[in-house]
Design a protein around this motif. Structure first.
Motif, PDB file in Angstrom:
ATOM      1  N   MET A   1      27.037  47.269  42.794  1.00  0.00           N
ATOM      2  CA  MET A   1      27.938  47.402  41.651  1.00  0.00           C
ATOM      3  C   MET A   1      27.165  47.155  40.354  1.00  0.00           C
ATOM      4  O   MET A   1      26.442  46.171  40.234  1.00  0.00           O
ATOM      5  CB  MET A   1      29.103  46.409  41.765  1.00  0.00           C
ATOM      6  CG  MET A   1      30.100  46.490  40.615  1.00  0.00           C
ATOM      7  SD  MET A   1      31.427  45.270  40.740  1.00  0.00           S
ATOM      8  CE  MET A   1      32.222  45.808  42.244  1.00  0.00           C
ATOM      9  N   THR A   2      27.302  48.040  39.412  1.00  0.00           N
ATOM     10  CA  THR A   2      26.625  47.887  38.125  1.00  0.00           C
ATOM     11  C   THR A   2      27.421  46.950  37.227  1.00  0.00           C
ATOM     12  O   THR A   2      28.618  46.714  37.460  1.00  0.00           O
ATOM     13  CB  THR A   2      26.474  49.242  37.433  1.00  0.00           C
ATOM     14  OG1 THR A   2      27.787  49.718  37.068  1.00  0.00           O
ATOM     15  CG2 THR A   2      25.782  50.251  38.335  1.00  0.00           C
ATOM     16  N   GLU A   4      28.549  47.639  34.356  1.00  0.00           N
ATOM     17  CA  GLU A   4      29.656  48.442  33.824  1.00  0.00           C
ATOM     18  C   GLU A   4      30.812  48.504  34.817  1.00  0.00           C
ATOM     19  O   GLU A   4      31.981  48.390  34.441  1.00  0.00           O
ATOM     20  CB  GLU A   4      29.170  49.861  33.486  1.00  0.00           C
ATOM     21  CG  GLU A   4      28.220  49.947  32.314  1.00  0.00           C
ATOM     22  CD  GLU A   4      26.768  49.728  32.730  1.00  0.00           C
ATOM     23  OE1 GLU A   4      25.877  49.924  31.884  1.00  0.00           O
ATOM     24  OE2 GLU A   4      26.527  49.348  33.906  1.00  0.00           O
ATOM     25  N   ASP A   5      30.483  48.689  36.094  1.00  0.00           N
ATOM     26  CA  ASP A   5      31.522  48.720  37.124  1.00  0.00           C
ATOM     27  C   ASP A   5      32.237  47.384  37.212  1.00  0.00           C
ATOM     28  O   ASP A   5      33.473  47.325  37.357  1.00  0.00           O
ATOM     29  CB  ASP A   5      30.915  49.056  38.489  1.00  0.00           C
ATOM     30  CG  ASP A   5      30.416  50.483  38.579  1.00  0.00           C
ATOM     31  OD1 ASP A   5      30.929  51.333  37.827  1.00  0.00           O
ATOM     32  OD2 ASP A   5      29.506  50.742  39.385  1.00  0.00           O
ATOM     33  N   PHE A   6      31.458  46.297  37.148  1.00  0.00           N
ATOM     34  CA  PHE A   6      32.048  44.971  37.239  1.00  0.00           C
ATOM     35  C   PHE A   6      33.038  44.740  36.105  1.00  0.00           C
ATOM     36  O   PHE A   6      34.156  44.247  36.321  1.00  0.00           O
ATOM     37  CB  PHE A   6      30.946  43.915  37.200  1.00  0.00           C
ATOM     38  CG  PHE A   6      31.429  42.515  37.460  1.00  0.00           C
ATOM     39  CD1 PHE A   6      31.502  42.015  38.748  1.00  0.00           C
ATOM     40  CD2 PHE A   6      31.814  41.693  36.416  1.00  0.00           C
ATOM     41  CE1 PHE A   6      31.951  40.723  38.993  1.00  0.00           C
ATOM     42  CE2 PHE A   6      32.262  40.402  36.642  1.00  0.00           C
ATOM     43  CZ  PHE A   6      32.333  39.919  37.935  1.00  0.00           C
ATOM     44  N   ARG A   8      34.563  47.060  34.274  1.00  0.00           N
ATOM     45  CA  ARG A   8      35.684  47.995  34.393  1.00  0.00           C
ATOM     46  C   ARG A   8      36.705  47.481  35.408  1.00  0.00           C
ATOM     47  O   ARG A   8      37.915  47.489  35.154  1.00  0.00           O
ATOM     48  CB  ARG A   8      35.147  49.366  34.803  1.00  0.00           C
ATOM     49  CG  ARG A   8      36.185  50.486  34.756  1.00  0.00           C
ATOM     50  CD  ARG A   8      35.564  51.817  35.127  1.00  0.00           C
ATOM     51  NE  ARG A   8      34.480  52.175  34.225  1.00  0.00           N
ATOM     52  CZ  ARG A   8      33.189  52.181  34.567  1.00  0.00           C
ATOM     53  NH1 ARG A   8      32.829  51.847  35.797  1.00  0.00           N
ATOM     54  NH2 ARG A   8      32.267  52.534  33.698  1.00  0.00           N
ATOM     55  N   ASN A   9      36.235  47.008  36.554  1.00  0.00           N
ATOM     56  CA  ASN A   9      37.137  46.508  37.582  1.00  0.00           C
ATOM     57  C   ASN A   9      37.850  45.229  37.136  1.00  0.00           C
ATOM     58  O   ASN A   9      39.031  45.022  37.428  1.00  0.00           O
ATOM     59  CB  ASN A   9      36.365  46.234  38.869  1.00  0.00           C
ATOM     60  CG  ASN A   9      35.806  47.485  39.497  1.00  0.00           C
ATOM     61  OD1 ASN A   9      36.237  48.598  39.174  1.00  0.00           O
ATOM     62  ND2 ASN A   9      34.838  47.334  40.386  1.00  0.00           N
ATOM     63  N   SER A  10      37.125  44.378  36.417  1.00  0.00           N
ATOM     64  CA  SER A  10      37.723  43.112  35.973  1.00  0.00           C
ATOM     65  C   SER A  10      38.833  43.358  34.964  1.00  0.00           C
ATOM     66  O   SER A  10      39.910  42.757  35.038  1.00  0.00           O
ATOM     67  CB  SER A  10      36.647  42.220  35.356  1.00  0.00           C
ATOM     68  OG  SER A  10      35.666  41.874  36.316  1.00  0.00           O
TER      69      SER A  10
END
Length: 217
Positions: A1-2, A4-6, A8-10
């Motif tokens: 997980m990048t 940015e992904d972290f 976005r998900n948070s």
């Protein structure tokens, strides 16, 4: 997980309405991810490269590094920690800019000494290292009075000693680990600690005892 992904998900999972900007202080690890991404956007270099170029190499912090987010290993020699009878020394760390750095007591003391003495920041930014905003605080493990903020704009935790003098520093924890650094502003007294809590009780009294004993006049 990048990163940015972290982020976005948070944010997608968030349910609380955020407070108005400038109205409340909240300690949130996501802020570190945002800052790391800002560093990369502004400089065009990786966050790790900027840490090395600006801090680690100039201060000769030879035992400090930022491993990849998916790398749980710790360079030897290192402490071993156990939780519920299991070795949790090399569990996956908080990734990247949010608690992913590995260091030693000596390197941490070297960094904080340089920070306190103004060797890392221009004068305007250095003033913010010890400036606590006049807003409400939402913090979890300090002895702040009432709802006062406890963190400086520069990110240091302000902790009042029994003598009335303030200590400044930073804490951090993972399952099995409880680490921190505190010093008086003049660096006359300072302490680096690392504990191996069992998870069965509250370790805050022990942390306070260490800080009080080390920083007492």
């Amino acid at each position: 997980m990048t990163p940015e992904d972290f982020l976005r998900n948070s944010f997608a999972a968030a349910t609380d309405t955020p407070p108005a900007p400038g109205s409340e202080q909240q300690y949130n690890g996501l802020n570190s991810f945002v800052l790391g991404l800002i560093v990369e956007k502004v400089t065009g270099h990786s966050f790790t490269d900027e840490l090395q170029r600006r801090i680690i190499w100039p201060l000769h912090m030879r035992h400090t590094s930022l491993p990849a987010a998916d790398d749980p290993t710790i360079p030897s020699p290192h402490a071993e920690v156990y939780l519920d009878g299991q070795d949790v020394t090399e569990q996956s760390p908080y990734p990247w800019a949010e608690g992913g750095m590995i260091s030693t007591a000596a390197d941490l003391d070297r960094f904080m000494t340089a920070l306190f003495r103004g060797r890392l920041l221009p004068p305007a930014q250095q003033r913010l290292v010890f400036e606590v905003p006049n807003v409400k605080g939402a913090v979890d493990n300090t002895n702040c009075v009432g709802q006062a903020a406890c963190y400086s704009i520069g990110g240091l935790l302000r902790y009042q000693l029994p003598s009335g003098e303030y200590a400044w520093g930073k804490t951090g924890s993972r399952p099995g680990w409880d680490n921190g650094y505190f010093a008086t502003r003049d660096l006359r007294h300072r302490v680096v600690y690392s504990l191996n809590p069992t998870g069965a009780g509250n370790d805050l009294p022990y942390i306070k005892a260490i800080v009080h004993a080390a920083l007492a006049d």
